[in-house]
Scaffold this motif. Structure first.
Motif, PDB file in Angstrom:
ATOM      1  N   SER A   1      75.257  43.209  21.196  1.00  0.00           N
ATOM      2  CA  SER A   1      76.639  43.012  20.780  1.00  0.00           C
ATOM      3  C   SER A   1      77.239  41.769  21.415  1.00  0.00           C
ATOM      4  CB  SER A   1      77.470  44.238  21.152  1.00  0.00           C
ATOM      5  OG  SER A   1      78.825  44.000  20.890  1.00  0.00           O
TER       6      SER A   1
ATOM      7  N   ALA B   1      75.603  38.644  19.878  1.00  0.00           N
ATOM      8  CA  ALA B   1      76.050  38.429  18.500  1.00  0.00           C
ATOM      9  C   ALA B   1      77.474  37.903  18.464  1.00  0.00           C
ATOM     10  CB  ALA B   1      75.956  39.726  17.704  1.00  0.00           C
TER      11      ALA B   1
ATOM     12  N   GLU C   1      75.001  41.597   5.079  1.00  0.00           N
ATOM     13  CA  GLU C   1      75.872  41.872   6.219  1.00  0.00           C
ATOM     14  C   GLU C   1      77.017  40.871   6.346  1.00  0.00           C
ATOM     15  OE1 GLU C   1      71.896  43.631   6.963  1.00  0.00           O
ATOM     16  OE2 GLU C   1      72.571  41.672   6.338  1.00  0.00           O
TER      17      GLU C   1
ATOM     18  N   LEU D   1      77.999  48.500   7.513  1.00  0.00           N
ATOM     19  CA  LEU D   1      76.609  48.046   7.410  1.00  0.00           C
ATOM     20  C   LEU D   1      75.717  49.035   6.667  1.00  0.00           C
ATOM     21  CD1 LEU D   1      76.142  46.467  10.943  1.00  0.00           C
ATOM     22  CD2 LEU D   1      76.610  45.330   8.772  1.00  0.00           C
TER      23      LEU D   1
ATOM     24  N   TRP E   1      71.508  49.761   6.447  1.00  0.00           N
ATOM     25  CA  TRP E   1      71.499  50.188   7.842  1.00  0.00           C
ATOM     26  C   TRP E   1      71.838  51.681   7.903  1.00  0.00           C
ATOM     27  CZ3 TRP E   1      71.882  46.693  12.329  1.00  0.00           C
ATOM     28  CH2 TRP E   1      71.665  45.363  11.994  1.00  0.00           C
TER      29      TRP E   1
ATOM     30  N   SER F   1      76.068  52.405  11.889  1.00  0.00           N
ATOM     31  CA  SER F   1      75.533  51.229  12.588  1.00  0.00           C
ATOM     32  C   SER F   1      76.595  50.151  12.703  1.00  0.00           C
ATOM     33  CB  SER F   1      74.346  50.647  11.828  1.00  0.00           C
ATOM     34  OG  SER F   1      73.287  51.552  11.796  1.00  0.00           O
ATOM     35  N   GLN F   2      76.602  49.457  13.824  1.00  0.00           N
ATOM     36  CA  GLN F   2      77.520  48.351  14.054  1.00  0.00           C
ATOM     37  C   GLN F   2      76.794  47.233  14.780  1.00  0.00           C
ATOM     38  OE1 GLN F   2      80.738  47.902  13.136  1.00  0.00           O
ATOM     39  NE2 GLN F   2      80.660  49.842  12.047  1.00  0.00           N
ATOM     40  N   LEU F   3      77.164  46.002  14.495  1.00  0.00           N
ATOM     41  CA  LEU F   3      76.634  44.855  15.232  1.00  0.00           C
ATOM     42  C   LEU F   3      77.540  44.529  16.416  1.00  0.00           C
ATOM     43  CD1 LEU F   3      75.587  42.540  12.272  1.00  0.00           C
ATOM     44  CD2 LEU F   3      74.138  44.002  13.682  1.00  0.00           C
ATOM     45  N   GLU F   4      78.795  44.967  16.344  1.00  0.00           N
ATOM     46  CA  GLU F   4      79.767  44.781  17.402  1.00  0.00           C
ATOM     47  C   GLU F   4      80.431  46.124  17.664  1.00  0.00           C
ATOM     48  OE1 GLU F   4      80.211  43.355  14.347  1.00  0.00           O
ATOM     49  OE2 GLU F   4      79.584  41.303  14.621  1.00  0.00           O
TER      50      GLU F   4
END
Length: 146
Positions: free
Chosen positions: A13, A16, A86, A111, A116, A120-123
């Motif tokens: 995180s 990114a 994304e 996502l 995904w 789900s999260q990228l942040e």
């Protein structure tokens, strides 16, 4: 020894998120000394809502507001990721509320729409919050996400 999943997620995180702020369209907006805006506080004359109540029906100005905020978010994504799901409108939810004559638009990332796993999260707790006029002009962006 394997690293704990939490620490791996935290590292991913932070990596990114690192360096993404300067490429934002509103990067020149001065930050507050405390690092952000407290919910409900005025910033440049905008009274940010503490709880965004979505409209049941979107009228024309609400659609213009949603479009303006969505365009800002899409423009902030890295250009090299332009073809990825994304970084497209497909991965975003838009919630529009109306308070005090201004539309408040919250854009959330989903996502799971890109294959995904659900949740789900990228942040951590990623979202964007914009104040938009009925004419579709972006009045402000909430400086800090909780």
């Amino acid at each position: 020894m394997r690293p704990h999943p939490f620490w791996t997620l935290l590292l991913v995180s932070l990596v990114a998120d690192g360096g993404s702020t300067p490429s934002r369209p509103d990067a020149g907006v001065p930050a507050k000394p405390d690092g952000g805006v407290v919910a409900g506080a005025s910033d440049a004359g905008i009274q940010w809502p503490t709880d965004l109540r979505p409209l049941a029906t979107l009228d024309g100005p609400a659609v213009l507001a949603a479009h303006a905020a969505l365009q800002r978010v899409l423009a902030s994504f890295p250009k090299q990721d332009a073809g990825a799901c994304e970084s497209s409108a497909r991965s975003l939810d838009v919630v529009v509320g109306l308070e005090g004559g201004a539309y408040f638009v919250r854009v959330d990332r989903r996502l799971d729409r890109c294959g995904w796993p659900v949740g789900s999260q990228l942040e951590f707790d990623w979202f964007e919050l914009y104040a938009v006029s009925p004419e579709g002009k972006v009045l402000g962006r909430r400086a800090v996400m909780p």
